[in-house]
Design an enzyme around this catalytic site. Structure first.
Site, mmCIF file in Angstrom:
data_model
loop_
_atom_site.group_PDB
_atom_site.id
_atom_site.type_symbol
_atom_site.label_atom_id
_atom_site.label_comp_id
_atom_site.label_asym_id
_atom_site.label_seq_id
_atom_site.Cartn_x
_atom_site.Cartn_y
_atom_site.Cartn_z
ATOM 1 N N PHE A 128 0.376 0.347 -6.643
ATOM 2 C CA PHE A 128 -0.049 -0.774 -7.496
ATOM 3 C C PHE A 128 -0.076 -0.397 -8.978
ATOM 4 O O PHE A 128 -0.462 -1.202 -9.812
ATOM 5 C CB PHE A 128 -1.347 -1.420 -7.035
ATOM 6 C CG PHE A 128 -2.491 -0.505 -6.628
ATOM 7 C CD1 PHE A 128 -2.880 0.568 -7.391
ATOM 8 C CD2 PHE A 128 -3.212 -0.791 -5.465
ATOM 9 C CE1 PHE A 128 -3.949 1.374 -7.024
ATOM 10 C CE2 PHE A 128 -4.290 0.010 -5.074
ATOM 11 C CZ PHE A 128 -4.656 1.090 -5.855
ATOM 12 N N HIS A 154 -13.220 -0.924 -7.563
ATOM 13 C CA HIS A 154 -14.356 0.017 -7.641
ATOM 14 C C HIS A 154 -13.956 1.458 -7.325
ATOM 15 O O HIS A 154 -14.723 2.374 -7.539
ATOM 16 C CB HIS A 154 -15.537 -0.451 -6.774
ATOM 17 C CG HIS A 154 -15.342 -0.327 -5.303
ATOM 18 N ND1 HIS A 154 -16.386 -0.370 -4.402
ATOM 19 C CD2 HIS A 154 -14.219 -0.178 -4.549
ATOM 20 C CE1 HIS A 154 -15.916 -0.250 -3.181
ATOM 21 N NE2 HIS A 154 -14.617 -0.140 -3.238
ATOM 22 N N ASP A 201 0.859 -1.193 0.000
ATOM 23 C CA ASP A 201 0.000 0.000 0.000
ATOM 24 C C ASP A 201 0.888 1.234 0.000
ATOM 25 O O ASP A 201 2.129 1.124 0.083
ATOM 26 C CB ASP A 201 -0.956 -0.006 1.219
ATOM 27 C CG ASP A 201 -2.260 0.759 0.950
ATOM 28 O OD1 ASP A 201 -2.202 1.991 0.768
ATOM 29 O OD2 ASP A 201 -3.335 0.115 0.916
HETATM 30 C C1 LIG Z 1 -10.944 1.075 -0.254
HETATM 31 S S1 LIG Z 1 -9.363 0.844 0.467
HETATM 32 C C2 LIG Z 1 -9.342 -0.914 0.639
HETATM 33 C C3 LIG Z 1 -8.373 -1.385 1.692
HETATM 34 C C4 LIG Z 1 -8.351 -2.905 1.900
HETATM 35 N N1 LIG Z 1 -8.006 -3.611 0.688
HETATM 36 C C5 LIG Z 1 -9.672 -3.377 2.438
HETATM 37 O O1 LIG Z 1 -10.416 -4.053 1.707
HETATM 38 O O2 LIG Z 1 -9.988 -3.054 3.586
HETATM 39 C C6 LIG Z 1 -8.293 1.153 -0.912
HETATM 40 C C7 LIG Z 1 -6.821 1.057 -0.597
HETATM 41 O O3 LIG Z 1 -6.079 1.323 -1.790
HETATM 42 C C8 LIG Z 1 -4.910 2.017 -1.409
HETATM 43 N N2 LIG Z 1 -4.315 2.699 -2.563
HETATM 44 C C9 LIG Z 1 -4.794 3.784 -3.224
HETATM 45 N N3 LIG Z 1 -3.967 4.114 -4.233
HETATM 46 C C10 LIG Z 1 -2.937 3.233 -4.192
HETATM 47 C C11 LIG Z 1 -1.773 3.022 -4.991
HETATM 48 N N4 LIG Z 1 -1.513 3.807 -6.045
HETATM 49 N N5 LIG Z 1 -0.962 1.996 -4.689
HETATM 50 C C12 LIG Z 1 -1.216 1.174 -3.626
HETATM 51 N N6 LIG Z 1 -2.319 1.315 -2.828
HETATM 52 C C13 LIG Z 1 -3.165 2.333 -3.115
HETATM 53 C C14 LIG Z 1 -5.378 2.940 -0.345
HETATM 54 O O4 LIG Z 1 -4.316 3.480 0.412
HETATM 55 C C15 LIG Z 1 -6.328 2.049 0.438
HETATM 56 O O5 LIG Z 1 -5.673 1.403 1.486
#
Ligand SMILES: C[S@@+](CC[C@H](N)C(=O)[O-])C[C@H]1O[C@@H](n2cnc3c(N)ncnc32)[C@H](O)[C@@H]1O
Length: 330
Positions: free
Chosen positions: A223, A241, A195
């Protein structure tokens, strides 16, 4: 007039009054015995005449009652107290990530006109950059993610056969709550979260706990960049999403590239047409430019990235798991 009033539905005074009351923690300041407007204004650093006006509306809607000059929260109002069992106050607090994001709805017209997220228009940078620049917002977001998955994370851990995978990479795994539930339920499994740096640091901290016996870890990164290769399962829980099709494809492609030939990509999402509300769909569009998708839409996206659907299964209340292999379709 019969039926609901559209004018009442469009009212902004009541939702904003509740959100400001939650932000100022009026329920906690007033306590069970209540307090005068002057006392509450002093405690919250607000203008007495303005706070009295706010409290007047909170009395009108039944969130507070006024008795001998003291404002006391009702059962309805106590729902935004710090101790309320549902724990919803941070969702409404406009200094927390979720409450702040909702306020971008005032820019909805721009989103509908251009298709671009309102969040950036309102706050000058996208949601992720904004919360990463402010540790309080990031912490409140991770806490909100954990709150929404209190029941679901253990379900996801139990209802899917994670024990098949010696090594899982939880891509965008936040502060590690889902992976922690999986590691607890499957003692043979190892896993890492990938993350953005603040959440990866929180996940790394979580996995230092003795119960994980060195089976968990975290990697800071994006990612959209090459992912650590060689895991047996790449998990995307509530990730796609948040993104439009182009970005969702880029994330799936990185998973596909990193995955070994016999590894899988597991997508866990709320699925459109299976209980996902239209309000949430509108929020995802407004905030992120993202969308809820059907199983067919998710499969089409993944297929375009060289992944083949092997199975779908309900994995928690409101979430479906789609398991993709990197093998070509047979
Ligand atoms: C909606 S949350 C979901 C967190 C976890 N997977 C869950 O289901 O509880 C989305 C996650 O994507 C991460 N995120 C957003 N952009 C990102 C990036 N470019 N690379 C890695 N993680 C990212 C955010 O920091 C966040 O933790």
């Amino acid at each position: 007039m019969d039926g609901p009033s559209i004018l009442a539905m469009a009212d902004l005074a009541t939702p904003m009054a509740i959100r400001v009351a939650a932000t100022l923690r009026l329920v906690d300041h007033a306590g069970d015995s209540g307090a005068t407007a002057e006392r509450l204004a002093a405690d919250t650093g607000t203008a007495p005449h303005a706070l009295r006006c706010l409290l007047g509306h909170l009395v009108t809607i039944g969130a507070f009652e006024l008795d001998a000059g003291r404002y006391r929260p009702t059962d309805l109002g106590r729902q935004i107290g710090a101790d309320a069992p549902a724990g919803i106050r941070p969702l409404l607090d406009i200094t927390c990530a979720g409450g702040r994001a909702e306020l971008a709805f005032v820019e909805l017209l721009g989103t509908i006109t251009t298709g671009a997220p309102a969040y950036e228009r309102r706050y000058g940078r996208d949601f992720w950059a904004d919360i990463d620049a402010e540790p309080r917002l990031r912490r409140s977001f991770d806490a909100q993610m954990n709150w929404r998955f209190q029941v679901q994370a253990p379900q996801i851990a139990r209802r899917f056969d994670w024990g098949r995978f010696p090594e899982i990479l939880d891509v965008g795994g936040g502060d590690g709550a889902v992976l922690a539930a999986i590691l607890r339920a499957h003692p043979s499994v190892h896993g890492r979260v990938l993350d953005l740096p603040p959440s990866a640091a929180a996940a790394a901290e979580r996995f230092t706990a003795a119960e994980f016996t060195g089976r968990g870890g975290a990697v800071a990164g994006s990612f959209f960049d090459p992912l650590p290769a060689g895991a047996d399962a790449y998990l995307l829980s509530d990730i796609l999403h948040d993104w439009d099709d182009e970005h969702a494809r880029a994330i799936l492609t990185e998973c596909r590239r990193a995955a070994a030939p016999d590894a899988v990509v597991v997508v866990i999402e709320p699925v459109r047409g299976q209980g996902v509300g239209t309000a949430m769909d509108l929020f995802m569009l407004m905030c992120f430019g993202g969308r809820e998708r059907t199983v067919d839409e998710l499969t089409e996206l993944a297929t375009g990235c060289g992944l083949t659907l092997r199975d779908t299964s309900p994995v928690s209340d409101g979430r479906t798991a789609l398991e993709f292999t990197t093998a070509p379709p047979t």
